[in-house]
Design a protein around this motif. Structure first.
Motif, PDB file in Angstrom:
ATOM      1  N   VAL A 101      42.388  32.761  36.381  1.00  0.00           N
ATOM      2  CA  VAL A 101      41.777  31.794  35.773  1.00  0.00           C
ATOM      3  C   VAL A 101      41.037  31.925  36.803  1.00  0.00           C
ATOM      4  O   VAL A 101      39.528  31.598  36.720  1.00  0.00           O
ATOM      5  CB  VAL A 101      42.603  29.861  36.032  1.00  0.00           C
ATOM      6  N   THR A 102      40.413  32.123  38.131  1.00  0.00           N
ATOM      7  CA  THR A 102      39.159  32.289  38.651  1.00  0.00           C
ATOM      8  C   THR A 102      38.322  33.993  38.936  1.00  0.00           C
ATOM      9  O   THR A 102      37.637  33.661  39.198  1.00  0.00           O
ATOM     10  CB  THR A 102      39.564  32.061  40.631  1.00  0.00           C
ATOM     11  N   PHE A 103      39.423  34.684  38.338  1.00  0.00           N
ATOM     12  CA  PHE A 103      38.879  36.468  38.132  1.00  0.00           C
ATOM     13  C   PHE A 103      39.481  36.441  36.879  1.00  0.00           C
ATOM     14  O   PHE A 103      40.791  37.904  36.717  1.00  0.00           O
ATOM     15  CB  PHE A 103      39.595  36.761  39.379  1.00  0.00           C
ATOM     16  N   PRO A 104      38.679  36.323  36.086  1.00  0.00           N
ATOM     17  CA  PRO A 104      39.715  36.733  34.654  1.00  0.00           C
ATOM     18  C   PRO A 104      39.152  38.483  34.191  1.00  0.00           C
ATOM     19  O   PRO A 104      38.255  38.979  34.662  1.00  0.00           O
ATOM     20  CB  PRO A 104      38.942  35.755  33.402  1.00  0.00           C
ATOM     21  N   LEU A 105      40.435  38.999  33.419  1.00  0.00           N
ATOM     22  CA  LEU A 105      39.278  40.707  33.554  1.00  0.00           C
ATOM     23  C   LEU A 105      39.730  40.337  31.451  1.00  0.00           C
ATOM     24  O   LEU A 105      39.586  41.648  31.133  1.00  0.00           O
ATOM     25  CB  LEU A 105      41.375  41.193  33.504  1.00  0.00           C
ATOM     26  N   ASP A 106      39.682  39.373  30.614  1.00  0.00           N
ATOM     27  CA  ASP A 106      39.257  39.045  29.876  1.00  0.00           C
ATOM     28  C   ASP A 106      38.072  39.377  28.996  1.00  0.00           C
ATOM     29  O   ASP A 106      37.514  38.913  27.613  1.00  0.00           O
ATOM     30  CB  ASP A 106      40.606  38.683  29.047  1.00  0.00           C
ATOM     31  N   ARG A 107      36.871  38.650  29.398  1.00  0.00           N
ATOM     32  CA  ARG A 107      36.091  38.295  29.372  1.00  0.00           C
ATOM     33  C   ARG A 107      35.230  39.589  28.574  1.00  0.00           C
ATOM     34  O   ARG A 107      34.822  40.647  29.077  1.00  0.00           O
ATOM     35  CB  ARG A 107      35.101  37.350  30.485  1.00  0.00           C
ATOM     36  N   THR A 108      33.877  39.268  28.015  1.00  0.00           N
ATOM     37  CA  THR A 108      32.781  40.344  27.360  1.00  0.00           C
ATOM     38  C   THR A 108      31.403  40.054  28.099  1.00  0.00           C
ATOM     39  O   THR A 108      30.822  41.005  27.891  1.00  0.00           O
ATOM     40  CB  THR A 108      32.641  40.015  25.874  1.00  0.00           C
ATOM     41  N   LEU A 109      30.929  38.933  28.841  1.00  0.00           N
ATOM     42  CA  LEU A 109      29.880  38.795  30.159  1.00  0.00           C
ATOM     43  C   LEU A 109      30.401  38.233  30.979  1.00  0.00           C
ATOM     44  O   LEU A 109      31.211  37.324  31.163  1.00  0.00           O
ATOM     45  CB  LEU A 109      29.366  37.916  29.388  1.00  0.00           C
ATOM     46  N   TYR A 110      30.450  38.693  31.864  1.00  0.00           N
ATOM     47  CA  TYR A 110      30.267  38.095  33.651  1.00  0.00           C
ATOM     48  C   TYR A 110      29.171  38.009  34.349  1.00  0.00           C
ATOM     49  O   TYR A 110      27.914  38.676  34.080  1.00  0.00           O
ATOM     50  CB  TYR A 110      31.411  38.920  34.248  1.00  0.00           C
ATOM     51  N   ALA A 111      28.446  36.907  34.585  1.00  0.00           N
ATOM     52  CA  ALA A 111      27.436  37.127  35.595  1.00  0.00           C
ATOM     53  C   ALA A 111      27.889  36.358  36.873  1.00  0.00           C
ATOM     54  O   ALA A 111      28.338  35.649  37.007  1.00  0.00           O
ATOM     55  CB  ALA A 111      26.527  35.825  35.152  1.00  0.00           C
ATOM     56  N   ASP A 112      27.137  36.783  37.717  1.00  0.00           N
ATOM     57  CA  ASP A 112      27.602  36.737  39.313  1.00  0.00           C
ATOM     58  C   ASP A 112      25.953  36.653  40.093  1.00  0.00           C
ATOM     59  O   ASP A 112      25.047  37.655  39.842  1.00  0.00           O
ATOM     60  CB  ASP A 112      28.229  37.894  39.915  1.00  0.00           C
ATOM     61  N   PHE A 113      25.990  35.680  40.628  1.00  0.00           N
ATOM     62  CA  PHE A 113      24.425  35.537  41.802  1.00  0.00           C
ATOM     63  C   PHE A 113      24.510  35.187  43.518  1.00  0.00           C
ATOM     64  O   PHE A 113      25.243  34.849  43.627  1.00  0.00           O
ATOM     65  CB  PHE A 113      24.086  33.982  40.802  1.00  0.00           C
ATOM     66  N   SER A 114      23.626  36.106  43.407  1.00  0.00           N
ATOM     67  CA  SER A 114      23.660  36.648  45.252  1.00  0.00           C
ATOM     68  C   SER A 114      22.789  36.461  46.118  1.00  0.00           C
ATOM     69  O   SER A 114      21.761  36.510  45.461  1.00  0.00           O
ATOM     70  CB  SER A 114      24.496  37.845  44.771  1.00  0.00           C
ATOM     71  N   HIS A 115      22.668  37.374  47.252  1.00  0.00           N
ATOM     72  CA  HIS A 115      20.828  37.469  47.711  1.00  0.00           C
ATOM     73  C   HIS A 115      20.599  39.160  47.640  1.00  0.00           C
ATOM     74  O   HIS A 115      21.512  39.975  47.111  1.00  0.00           O
ATOM     75  CB  HIS A 115      21.897  37.278  49.317  1.00  0.00           C
ATOM     76  N   ASP A 116      19.061  39.622  48.137  1.00  0.00           N
ATOM     77  CA  ASP A 116      19.268  40.395  48.202  1.00  0.00           C
ATOM     78  C   ASP A 116      19.550  41.713  49.163  1.00  0.00           C
ATOM     79  O   ASP A 116      19.479  42.646  48.815  1.00  0.00           O
ATOM     80  CB  ASP A 116      17.554  39.879  47.928  1.00  0.00           C
ATOM     81  N   ASN A 117      20.036  40.962  50.252  1.00  0.00           N
ATOM     82  CA  ASN A 117      21.125  42.358  51.046  1.00  0.00           C
ATOM     83  C   ASN A 117      22.276  42.064  50.863  1.00  0.00           C
ATOM     84  O   ASN A 117      22.733  43.990  51.055  1.00  0.00           O
ATOM     85  CB  ASN A 117      21.023  41.245  52.451  1.00  0.00           C
TER      86      ASN A 117
ATOM     87  N   SER B  98      29.510  27.037  31.970  1.00  0.00           N
ATOM     88  CA  SER B  98      29.437  26.847  33.391  1.00  0.00           C
ATOM     89  C   SER B  98      29.605  27.237  34.483  1.00  0.00           C
ATOM     90  O   SER B  98      30.170  28.790  34.362  1.00  0.00           O
ATOM     91  CB  SER B  98      30.780  25.358  33.344  1.00  0.00           C
ATOM     92  N   LEU B  99      29.067  26.930  35.649  1.00  0.00           N
ATOM     93  CA  LEU B  99      29.544  28.132  36.654  1.00  0.00           C
ATOM     94  C   LEU B  99      31.035  27.514  37.244  1.00  0.00           C
ATOM     95  O   LEU B  99      31.181  26.182  37.470  1.00  0.00           O
ATOM     96  CB  LEU B  99      28.161  27.883  37.891  1.00  0.00           C
ATOM     97  N   SER B 100      31.408  29.021  37.566  1.00  0.00           N
ATOM     98  CA  SER B 100      33.245  28.446  37.025  1.00  0.00           C
ATOM     99  C   SER B 100      34.019  28.610  39.130  1.00  0.00           C
ATOM    100  O   SER B 100      34.346  27.927  38.762  1.00  0.00           O
ATOM    101  CB  SER B 100      33.791  29.506  36.521  1.00  0.00           C
ATOM    102  N   VAL B 101      33.021  29.603  39.752  1.00  0.00           N
ATOM    103  CA  VAL B 101      33.431  29.685  40.596  1.00  0.00           C
ATOM    104  C   VAL B 101      31.916  29.642  41.933  1.00  0.00           C
ATOM    105  O   VAL B 101      31.512  30.432  41.404  1.00  0.00           O
ATOM    106  CB  VAL B 101      35.061  30.829  40.809  1.00  0.00           C
TER     107      VAL B 101
END
Length: 445
Positions: free
Chosen positions: A322-338, A173-176
């Motif tokens: 909870v909002t910035f875990p350090l124990d995950r194996t896959l992180y996905a962040d979504f952003s802008h081109d600039n 799910s989208l967590s943050v």
């Protein structure tokens, strides 16, 4: 039978070597969708290569731009103005404009289009297929997005594609959602003194647009299209193409694409290169500092240590596991081109031997090419590797599946080109680790 205006136009073109709309089309020779700069739909810039023999991936960090969208309100204004001028002409001297007699502009504003949602879902499915070994019921991808609706929608389409590819066994799910009105490492909105690329893109427009503008005004006598509107009309090619996508069908080029040549799309591409280079890239004094926050978050994940940053990060979020875990194996962040351009520059990716010149055509061999680094749906993937013969970890960076050479890393060839020992990679990121070497303070001075 040709009208008098047709005959005059043909004679004029004989002496001026101008194109007809039929000659302007370039799709038969070149995939022009790869010449639309930041408006290009996602395409692979390289072929994905497996990690070196004896090494396995144990962590993945994905940074992805939102998918294809409608024009922003500012871009739409120029497009509508240019189209209206052409439609107000009673008689065209080239039949390539005839489609405008019945054309009605109906594009939305800034939101994700179905094609963008489709490609985002495909990206999620690919991520599961490629990295499924890293996923378990107790270790789902940790997903964040900047708060623009098109970015949020891209993230949720990505999670849907990931889930579908796993046959709905794994449902991230989208967590943050990071507000673009506050501290946000996924958007370039926190440096008031950053400036823009208008001077450079205006200079290039004055070089490449006048001949195109003159041709459009010959085809539509009395339209009085301006160079700025010409740029907008070129941009209608990618925008109308992706907006017209029908699910289940192939992407079909807009009739606007037929009005311009391959060389003209290449010039349009270079305008985008300049925009990103002088907007938030290497050519902007306060460009790359806007990528420092994300790079420091990336370093924290790679080393599994707390974030050390005093620029864009939301410390309330990054201090909470909870909002910035350090124990995950896959992180996905979504952003802008600039923002992604700023992050590339902060990391040292795509360096230019010489600054891009806004008064001369694009130099051959340039590394900073917008369609290859920040198309719609662009993605940077940072893989952390663990190799059999040592407990030392390594890093690979891929942008749109092209492995990056990491020439800035002292250990970049230890395991092969583009593979850097993790400690050496961290050491190489001096600009980010120093908070931008004083540049962040200049954002507010």
């Amino acid at each position: 039978m040709a009208t008098l205006l047709n005959i005059i136009s043909l004679l004029t073109c004989f002496f001026l070597s101008c194109s007809t709309a039929e000659e302007a089309t370039s799709s038969s020779k070149v995939n022009i969708t790869e010449l639309w700069g930041a408006y290009s739909p996602y395409f692979d810039a390289g072929t994905y290569l497996a990690p070196p023999t004896g090494c396995r991936i144990d962590q993945v960090n994905l940074l992805q731009r939102h998918g294809a969208r409608f024009p922003t309100s500012g871009a739409a204004t120029g497009i509508i103005s240019g189209i209206s001028k052409l439609q107000n002409v009673q008689n065209y001297t080239d039949s390539g404009l005839d489609f405008l007699k019945t054309f009605a502009y109906s594009l939305g504003v800034a939101d994700l289009v179905p094609f963008g949602a489709h490609q985002s879902s495909q990206a999620g499915a690919l991520a599961f297929t490629r990295y499924s070994d890293l996923v378990s019921a107790r270790s789902l991808p940790f997903v964040r997005a900047s708060s623009s609706p098109r970015v949020v929608d891209t993230a949720t389409n990505w999670t849907a594609g990931f889930s579908a590819a796993s046959h709905h066994v794994y449902n991230p799910s989208l967590s943050v959602i990071l507000s673009e009105n506050g501290n946000d490492t996924l958007d370039n909105s926190m440096c008031p003194n950053a400036g823009d690329s208008d001077a450079q893109t205006d200079a290039w427009l004055a070089v490449f647009a006048p001949n195109i503008t003159a041709r459009l005004n010959r085809w539509a006598p009395g339209a009085n299209v301006t160079d700025t509107e010409t740029y907008s009309l070129i941009s209608m090619c990618p925008f109308h193409t992706v907006a017209s996508f029908v699910p289940g069908a192939a992407l079909t080029l807009s009739p606007f694409c037929e009005l311009f040549t391959t060389d003209e799309f290449a010039a349009f591409e270079y305008s985008m290169d300049l925009d990103k280079y002088y907007g938030t890239g290497y050519g902007a004094p306060l460009g790359r500092v806007q990528g420092v926050g994300y790079v420091n978050e990336l370093l924290a994940r790679l080393t599994q240590t707390p974030v050390n940053d005093s620029t864009q990060t939301n410390t309330t979020l990054t201090a909470n596991r909870v909002t910035f875990p350090l124990d995950r194996t896959l992180y996905a962040d979504f952003s802008h081109d600039n923002e992604m351009a700023a992050i590339y520059a902060a990391m040292g990716l795509f360096p230019q031997v010489a600054a891009l010149d806004p008064t001369h055509p694009a130099p051959r061999g340039r590394t900073w090419v917008a369609s290859r680094i920040v198309p719609f749906g662009a993605r940077m993937i940072v893989e952390r590797l663990k190799c059999e013969e040592t407990q030392t970890r390594f890093v690979r960076v891929l942008v749109n599946d092209a492995v990056q050479p990491l020439d800035f890393c002292a250990e970049a060839t230890r395991k092969g080109k583009g593979v850097c020992e993790l400690g050496a990679f961290v050491t190489s990121q001096t600009y980010a680790r120093s908070g931008g070497e004083g540049d962040w303070e200049k954002c507010f001075a």
